[in-house]
Design an enzyme around this catalytic site. Structure first.
Site, PDB file in Angstrom:
ATOM      1  N   HIS A 158       0.941  -1.319  -0.026  1.00  0.00           N
ATOM      2  CA  HIS A 158      -0.108  -0.011  -0.028  1.00  0.00           C
ATOM      3  C   HIS A 158       0.920   1.398  -0.129  1.00  0.00           C
ATOM      4  CE1 HIS A 158      -3.719  -2.373   0.358  1.00  0.00           C
ATOM      5  NE2 HIS A 158      -3.358  -2.809   1.663  1.00  0.00           N
ATOM      6  N   HIS A 163       2.207  -8.264   6.772  1.00  0.00           N
ATOM      7  CA  HIS A 163       1.145  -8.241   5.717  1.00  0.00           C
ATOM      8  C   HIS A 163      -0.453  -8.935   6.232  1.00  0.00           C
ATOM      9  CE1 HIS A 163      -1.101  -7.622   1.966  1.00  0.00           C
ATOM     10  NE2 HIS A 163      -1.036  -8.789   1.864  1.00  0.00           N
TER      11      HIS A 163
END
Length: 259
Positions: free
Chosen positions: A69, A177
């Site tokens: 991201h 993650h």
């Protein structure tokens, strides 16, 4: 001499950021931690802003790593170019702003931190993280005794593969993650500390840091909308690595959950 290095799992939303600010310095002091790496890519739920990075650093992090991201917040791009303590994955294209590794001077010698991004199901148009990290390790001169790697990836197999690929060449490899702490904190055969996923720093009663009702309704078929953080009690999931400063080898790896 042995020092303790703390790797902190993905900070997720306002609950995670607030919990980090309220607890990280106390944890550092009580555990005698010498160096802290925090994955901050979800501090804005999806992505992170420069202001949130500043808050993570002020809370007691020495280095922030990111992930898939990284580019969600456009205002982060010039910030990445200027701030050497915030790393984006090394296998993004070289024209991308920022850097994928940093070498930091400490009272215990230089520490190198590398941020890498897995490719399995994460379609981010990245280079091969194994090749990029391998090339960097061959080029580092002089090479710091202590080298730490955040492997931000979807697949446990890709993270574990990186761990064994780097075993004996770096001090510790950890996965980030997936926001769920794994139970495999260990020292690999050649002396590298490893854990498949640190977990997350965020709301304890949530779905990976996201509001429970929103997550359930998404599985029931609701149309997509911006994620909303869970609320209520927080937690910080992390792993403590004890590193021999003479050899760079890990002598202890312990997963932790701070409530």
């Amino acid at each position: 001499m042995t020092i303790s290095i703390l790797a902190v799992g993905d900070v997720c939303g306002a609950p995670g950021l607030t919990f980090l600010e309220n607890h990280l310095r106390t944890v550092r002091r009580e555990l005698g931690v010498s160096f802290v790496v925090v994955n901050g890519e979800n501090a804005n739920v999806v992505g992170v802003t420069p202001q949130q990075c500043d808050r993570i650093l002020a809370a007691g992090a020495d280095v922030i790593t990111l992930g898939n991201h990284t580019w969600v917040r456009w205002e982060l791009r010039p910030y990445l170019a200027d701030n050497v303590r915030v790393l984006r994955p090394i296998n993004y294209a070289p024209q991308c702003p920022g850097r994928g590794f940093g070498v930091y001077r400490t009272p215990f010698g230089e520490i190198c931190v590398i941020n890498a991004l897995g490719r399995f199901t994460l379609d981010n148009n990245t280079d091969n993280p194994f090749v990029e990290v391998d090339c960097l390790l061959k080029e580092l001169d002089p090479k710091p005794k202590i080298i730490l790697v955040d492997m931000h990836a979807e697949a446990t197999s890709e993270r574990l593969g990186m761990g064994y690929f780097l075993d004996g060449r770096v001090s510790a490899v950890w996965g980030t993650h997936t926001h769920v702490q794994t139970s495999d904190a260990d020292i690999l055969p050649k002396g590298t500390g490893y854990i498949s996923d640190l977990g997350m720093t965020g709301a304890s009663h949530s779905v990976l840091g996201i509001d429970v009702d929103q997550s359930i309704n998404k599985f029931l078929g609701d149309p997509p909308r911006r994620y909303r953080s869970g609320d209520g009690p927080g937690k910080m999931e992390c792993c403590l690595f004890d590193i021999d400063t003479e050899t760079g080898r890990c002598v202890k790896a312990e997963a932790m959950r701070i409530l």
